[in-house]
Design a protein around this motif. Structure first.
Motif, PDB file in Angstrom:
ATOM      1  N   ALA A 165       0.919  -1.242  -0.147  1.00  0.00           N
ATOM      2  CA  ALA A 165      -0.091  -0.101  -0.253  1.00  0.00           C
ATOM      3  C   ALA A 165       0.840   1.469  -0.108  1.00  0.00           C
ATOM      4  O   ALA A 165       0.670   2.221  -0.813  1.00  0.00           O
ATOM      5  CB  ALA A 165      -0.898   0.044   1.270  1.00  0.00           C
ATOM      6  N   PHE A 166       1.993   1.263   0.872  1.00  0.00           N
ATOM      7  CA  PHE A 166       2.749   2.407   0.821  1.00  0.00           C
ATOM      8  C   PHE A 166       3.474   2.441  -0.416  1.00  0.00           C
ATOM      9  O   PHE A 166       3.650   3.728  -1.216  1.00  0.00           O
ATOM     10  CB  PHE A 166       4.111   2.200   1.898  1.00  0.00           C
ATOM     11  N   ASP A 167       3.922   1.437  -1.097  1.00  0.00           N
ATOM     12  CA  ASP A 167       4.613   1.605  -2.597  1.00  0.00           C
ATOM     13  C   ASP A 167       3.633   2.171  -3.529  1.00  0.00           C
ATOM     14  O   ASP A 167       3.831   2.848  -4.356  1.00  0.00           O
ATOM     15  CB  ASP A 167       4.927   0.205  -2.937  1.00  0.00           C
ATOM     16  N   GLY A 180       8.077   3.561   0.584  1.00  0.00           N
ATOM     17  CA  GLY A 180       7.586   3.370   2.080  1.00  0.00           C
ATOM     18  C   GLY A 180       8.425   4.529   2.603  1.00  0.00           C
ATOM     19  O   GLY A 180       8.030   5.545   3.322  1.00  0.00           O
ATOM     20  N   ALA A 181       9.596   4.540   2.403  1.00  0.00           N
ATOM     21  CA  ALA A 181      10.593   5.526   2.860  1.00  0.00           C
ATOM     22  C   ALA A 181      10.316   6.961   2.498  1.00  0.00           C
ATOM     23  O   ALA A 181      10.493   7.794   3.366  1.00  0.00           O
ATOM     24  CB  ALA A 181      12.171   5.120   2.789  1.00  0.00           C
ATOM     25  N   ALA A 182       9.886   6.901   1.337  1.00  0.00           N
ATOM     26  CA  ALA A 182       9.905   8.364   0.804  1.00  0.00           C
ATOM     27  C   ALA A 182       8.569   9.146   1.341  1.00  0.00           C
ATOM     28  O   ALA A 182       8.457  10.347   1.566  1.00  0.00           O
ATOM     29  CB  ALA A 182       9.728   8.136  -0.853  1.00  0.00           C
ATOM     30  N   ILE A 183       7.530   8.171   1.461  1.00  0.00           N
ATOM     31  CA  ILE A 183       6.147   8.717   2.043  1.00  0.00           C
ATOM     32  C   ILE A 183       6.688   9.135   3.603  1.00  0.00           C
ATOM     33  O   ILE A 183       6.254  10.006   4.082  1.00  0.00           O
ATOM     34  CB  ILE A 183       5.147   7.745   2.072  1.00  0.00           C
ATOM     35  N   ASN A 184       7.560   8.301   4.137  1.00  0.00           N
ATOM     36  CA  ASN A 184       7.611   8.596   5.784  1.00  0.00           C
ATOM     37  C   ASN A 184       8.515   9.811   5.675  1.00  0.00           C
ATOM     38  O   ASN A 184       8.095  10.717   6.641  1.00  0.00           O
ATOM     39  CB  ASN A 184       8.783   7.450   5.999  1.00  0.00           C
ATOM     40  N   ARG A 185       9.369  10.189   4.763  1.00  0.00           N
ATOM     41  CA  ARG A 185       9.948  11.507   4.671  1.00  0.00           C
ATOM     42  C   ARG A 185       9.139  12.797   4.572  1.00  0.00           C
ATOM     43  O   ARG A 185       9.028  13.781   5.217  1.00  0.00           O
ATOM     44  CB  ARG A 185      11.001  11.342   3.877  1.00  0.00           C
TER      45      ARG A 185
HETATM   46  O1  KG4 Z   1      10.688  -6.613   4.496  1.00  0.00           O
HETATM   47  P1  KG4 Z   1      11.350  -5.807   3.190  1.00  0.00           P
HETATM   48  O2  KG4 Z   1      12.479  -5.125   2.960  1.00  0.00           O
HETATM   49  O3  KG4 Z   1      10.964  -6.808   1.948  1.00  0.00           O
HETATM   50  C1  KG4 Z   1      10.068  -7.755   1.854  1.00  0.00           C
HETATM   51  O4  KG4 Z   1      10.267  -8.820   2.280  1.00  0.00           O
HETATM   52  O5  KG4 Z   1       8.762  -7.370   1.413  1.00  0.00           O
HETATM   53  O6  KG4 Z   1       9.994  -4.779   2.939  1.00  0.00           O
HETATM   54  C2  KG4 Z   1      10.153  -3.817   2.216  1.00  0.00           C
HETATM   55  C3  KG4 Z   1       8.839  -2.742   2.036  1.00  0.00           C
HETATM   56  C4  KG4 Z   1       8.535  -1.852   1.098  1.00  0.00           C
HETATM   57  O7  KG4 Z   1       7.184  -2.114   0.580  1.00  0.00           O
HETATM   58  C5  KG4 Z   1       9.011  -0.702   1.665  1.00  0.00           C
HETATM   59  O8  KG4 Z   1       8.120   0.556   0.789  1.00  0.00           O
HETATM   60  C6  KG4 Z   1       8.444  -0.717   3.154  1.00  0.00           C
HETATM   61  O9  KG4 Z   1       8.882  -1.963   3.285  1.00  0.00           O
HETATM   62  N1  KG4 Z   1       9.260   0.360   3.623  1.00  0.00           N
HETATM   63  C7  KG4 Z   1       8.602   1.216   4.359  1.00  0.00           C
HETATM   64  C8  KG4 Z   1       9.784   2.385   4.843  1.00  0.00           C
HETATM   65  N2  KG4 Z   1      10.750   1.426   4.600  1.00  0.00           N
HETATM   66  C9  KG4 Z   1      10.530   0.494   3.752  1.00  0.00           C
HETATM   67  N3  KG4 Z   1       7.285   1.490   4.734  1.00  0.00           N
HETATM   68  C10 KG4 Z   1       6.954   2.645   5.427  1.00  0.00           C
HETATM   69  N4  KG4 Z   1       7.897   3.382   5.958  1.00  0.00           N
HETATM   70  C11 KG4 Z   1       9.108   3.148   5.651  1.00  0.00           C
HETATM   71  N5  KG4 Z   1       9.978   4.062   6.489  1.00  0.00           N
END
Ligand code: KG4
Ligand code: ZN
Length: 332
Positions: A165-167, A180-185
């Motif tokens: 969903a974040f992606d 995910g990280a970009a939305i977070n920032r």
């Molecule tokens: O555990 P992971 O590295 O790989 C899998 O096993 O899927 O998780 C990757 C997911 C991605 O969807 C990425 O957007 C999300 O983790 N993610 C974040 C953040 N950093 C990575 N989602 C929200 N906030 C973040 N800071």
């Protein structure tokens, strides 16, 4: 016991040396983000090819920085599934061949149980039992954990994973992949309360999730506002993030309540989210619960968690045999 862990389930090639499932001597992660970025998601065929290029240098670097020689290794642990078949096969075949040449035991690890074991690599790790939220790009589930290897599913997403969903929302906002990280920032500059996106709790007492509705609702909001030219991107990011974080923290705290264990953990890529880390800590600690969240470097895919989990499998007497294969989906 000195274990070499190997992880290639998605788009990270990783190797790590961990002693007794606790002490990390090295952890090397080679990310393919730059390769997949132009496509807006992971391209499986490209991922496999990149793993083939990276696996030997990544393992060599992990060995070199740890100061451990191949002859000192007691065992190998490698991700067996779930994940992308072509990607998994690279690490799995490498591990089989390496274990055969060294004549040491090796064990295939469930990637999700690996993520849960990431909490034990921190100095302050939970006693048993506890509940764990795994939120990543491919999975969003809640588990009841009664030992390193006794991990029972309590609930999971019925559609999209939280990270997915974040992606997807990041893509709508033009922030690229992974988002995910970009939305977070971006959310740090926005007001989390100016736009209210729906929270889907499904059955409030249960532990299943649904994240496809919020994605559609963000999309509808963007389309409607595009017409009027009145789009505040940081506010959308903050409003979306707050909604997802509300649901995740509500459910994991409820799970800890239901199990009456007073302890909870959050693992997986989404556990790197600052707002999630903060909100769960505040809400759970208000209720007298202890919260365990690994450092950011252990939230995303890494091989230290695979080595740690593999160590506990081996201690339970589990070893793999050369006729075993990888699996793409969770085996029940
Ligand atoms: O555990 P992971 O590295 O790989 C899998 O096993 O899927 O998780 C990757 C997911 C991605 O969807 C990425 O957007 C999300 O983790 N993610 C974040 C953040 N950093 C990575 N989602 C929200 N906030 C973040 N800071
Ligand atoms: Zn993962």
């Amino acid at each position: 016991m000195i274990v070499l862990g190997i992880e290639t389930s998605c788009d990270e090639t990783a190797a790590s040396i961990v002693v007794d499932g606790k002490e990390t001597l090295s952890s090397v992660i080679s990310s393919q983000v730059a390769v997949h970025h132009p496509y807006g998601g992971v391209v499986p065929e490209l991922a496999s090819r990149k793993h083939i290029e990276a696996i030997v240098p990544v393992v060599q670097e992990a060995m070199h920085t740890s100061g451990i020689s191949a002859q000192q290794l007691d065992a190998l642990a490698v991700t067996q599934g779930p994940g992308l078949i072509g990607s998994l096969l690279v690490g799995f075949c490498f591990a089989k061949a390496f274990a055969m040449s060294l004549d040491i035991p090796w064990v295939g690890v469930n990637h999700l149980e690996g993520h849960i074991n990431s909490v034990f690599l921190e100095p302050d790790s939970p006693d048993f039992p506890f509940v764990a939220l795994l939120a990543s790009g491919g999975h969003t589930s809640i588990y009841s954990v009664s030992s390193y290897t006794e991990i029972k599913l309590m609930g999971q997403t019925r559609d999209d994973a939280a990270g997915e969903a974040f992606d997807k929302v990041a893509k709508m906002l033009g922030l690229g992949y992974p988002g995910g990280a970009a939305i977070n920032r971006l959310a740090e500059r926005g007001n989390p309360n100016s736009i209210h996106f729906p929270r889907t709790y499904l059955d409030r007492a249960g532990f299943d999730f649904s994240f496809s509705g919020i994605k559609t609702s963000v999309n509808r909001y963007i389309q409607a506002r595009k017409k009027t030219g009145d789009l505040n991107i940081p506010d959308i990011a903050a409003g979306f993030q707050e909604a997802v974080v509300d649901v995740l923290s509500y459910k994991i705290i409820n799970a800890s309540d239901a199990k009456n264990c007073g302890r909870l953990a959050i693992v997986g890529g989404v556990a790197a989210n600052k707002r999630l880390r903060e909100k769960v800590r505040i809400d759970a600690e208000d209720r007298g619960m202890k919260v365990y969240i690994p450092s950011i470097s252990l939230c995303g895919d890494n091989a230290a968690m695979i080595a740690a989990c593999g160590y506990h499998y081996l201690k339970d007497g589990r070893v793999s045999t050369f006729d075993e294969d990888v699996y793409s989906r969770i085996r029940s």
